[in-house]
Design a protein around this motif. Structure first.
Motif, short mmCIF file in Angstrom:
data_model
loop_
_atom_site.label_atom_id
_atom_site.label_comp_id
_atom_site.label_asym_id
_atom_site.label_seq_id
_atom_site.Cartn_x
_atom_site.Cartn_y
_atom_site.Cartn_z
N GLU A 93 0.84 -1.20 0.00
CA GLU A 93 0.00 0.00 0.00
C GLU A 93 0.87 1.24 0.00
N HIS A 94 0.56 2.12 -0.93
CA HIS A 94 1.09 3.48 -0.92
C HIS A 94 -0.15 4.34 -1.10
N ASN A 95 -0.38 5.18 -0.16
CA ASN A 95 -1.57 6.01 -0.19
C ASN A 95 -1.79 6.60 -1.60
N PRO A 96 -2.96 6.53 -2.18
CA PRO A 96 -4.21 5.99 -1.64
C PRO A 96 -4.55 4.57 -2.11
N THR A 138 -3.97 0.24 -2.64
CA THR A 138 -3.47 -0.99 -2.04
C THR A 138 -3.55 -2.12 -3.05
#
Ligand code: GDP
Ligand code: MN
Length: 388
Positions: A345-348, A350
């Motif tokens: 996950e890397h914002n935003p 997943t």
């Protein structure tokens, strides 16, 4: 006084020893066998059929009992490093990412870390980050000439480009440092003296999440399967950041048709045979890749050509489309790998393993229903279609 045993006693003792020996061999085999069959069972539940979703084979997994470092360090290791570019102000989030990857992966494998920054790392950064790493860690300074906007860039033109992007509300549109970072990640990091000794890197950013146990060595898997570049999330780029990038790519390809691989992944990036770019790219905040590809002739010439166009500053070319286009054109599509098993996950967004087996086996904490893979903004469909 020496112990004297009758023939019968000796015989009985021998039988006991044989029975104990046989029992331990048999019970070990049985445990092993049931583990193997349950894994096979899990694997057979996976729905992926095409080679674009190939699962990592069992032999790359390390059993829990072999997890302590350093005496059980696996005999086979890749020439690889974990790599993070960060600012001193990123320290809290850098520590969080490192903790997460150490816990889910690296406590078992012990790969070294390299941190890079265009400013010297503060003592606080070095102390806090080192505190959450068991193994080797080095902190390096990016050379000035690898980072800052070159003199031959026309600053008036660059400034006009930035102002237009700010007016158009383009993310990071007005930022010069973001452009420096994108250009550095496109064409320089793999030439840093601290990275020269390594073949493989895994790019990690501050405040990313790893949602599953990664009990296999992705570097070795890639090495053994002739993979060059691996991703977990693919999506569309903002067109306004790269208005002339594809024109540059086409010009380069016309000048250097010899670099185009026969079985390339053009069909993933273009809906019309290469005439236009559909904006699909691999999200480069996660990358596991072979730096020999970036250091090789095709990519070196490609980067140099694009850099001379000035688009990293006149526009806002990202390292993600630049890397992705090169990976997709200059080598066969089989050399690009999608790691379904790595919950990330890397914002935003997943990626959560959708294959039920991979999700259970990795003890993933993410919700597979909310995985980005086939979200409207994802390019997984374009990736899948080239394998039909
Ligand atoms: P985003 O993911 O596109 O929103 O961009 P980030 O802000 O996460 O930046 C991408 C990566 O570059 C991260 O690893 C950041 O820590 C790093 N980064 C971005 N800007 C700078 C900078 O000016 N200096 C340094 N040293 N690292 C930077
Ligand atoms: Mn980021």
């Amino acid at each position: 006084m020496p112990l004297k045993l009758t023939t019968t006693t000796r015989y009985v003792l021998l039988v006991i020893v044989i029975i104990i020996g046989l029992h331990s061999i048999l019970s070990f085999t049985h445990e092993d066998y049931s583990r193997a069959t349950s894994l096979k069972h899990i694997a057979s539940q996976l729905s992926w059929g095409s080679s674009s979703h190939d699962q990592v084979p069992d032999e790359y997994y390390v059993p829990d009992s072999a997890s302590a470092l350093p005496d059980t360090l696996l005999s086979r290791r890749a020439n690889a490093t974990l790599l993070m570019l960060a600012r001193n102000a990123d320290v809290d989030n850098a520590v969080r990412s490192v903790r997460r990857l150490e816990d889910r992966f690296n406590k078992k494998f012990g790969y070294p870390w390299v941190f890079l920054n265009e400013e010297p790392f503060s003592d606080e950064f070095k102390t806090r980050v080192s505190n959450v790493i068991n193994g080797e860690v080095t902190f390096g300074l990016v050379p000035r000439e690898h980072w800052y906007q070159p003199d031959w860039i026309d600053e008036d033109r660059a400034k006009a480009g930035r102002e237009k992007m700010v007016a158009d509300n383009i993310i990071y549109g007005g930022s010069v440092s973001y452009r420096n970072m994108c250009r550095f990640n496109s064409g320089f990091f793999y030439r840093h003296p601290l990275l020269e000794q390594y073949k493989w890197y895994w790019r990690v950013e501050p405040d990313v999440h790893f949602h599953c146990d990664i009990d296999f060595d992705p570097f070795l898997f890639m090495e053994d399967h002739n993979k060059t570049y691996a991703f977990t999330i693919t999506m569309y780029e903002f067109r306004a950041t790269i208005p002339t990038l594809w024109d540059g790519v086409k010009e380069f390809v016309r000048a250097h048709p010899e670099y185009i691989a026969r079985d390339n992944a053009m069909g993933y990036m273009s809906d019309d045979g290469g005439n236009s770019y559909n904006l699909c790219h691999f999200w480069s905040n996660f990358e596991i890749a072979n730096m020999e590809f970036w250091r090789g002739e095709a990519y070196s010439k490609f980067f140099e050509f694009l850099d001379r166009k000035g688009g990293f500053y006149y526009e806002r070319w990202g390292d993600a489309p630049v890397h992705s286009i090169a990976a997709a054109l200059f080598q066969s599509k089989e050399q690009i790998h999608f790691f379904d098993e790595i919950g990330y996950e890397h914002n935003p967004y997943t990626h959560c393993p959708k294959g039920e087996g991979a999700w259970a086996r990795g003890r993933c904490g993410c919700d597979p229903k909310r995985s980005f893979d086939y979200d409207g903004y994802s390019c997984m469909r374009q990736w899948d279609r080239i394998w039909d």
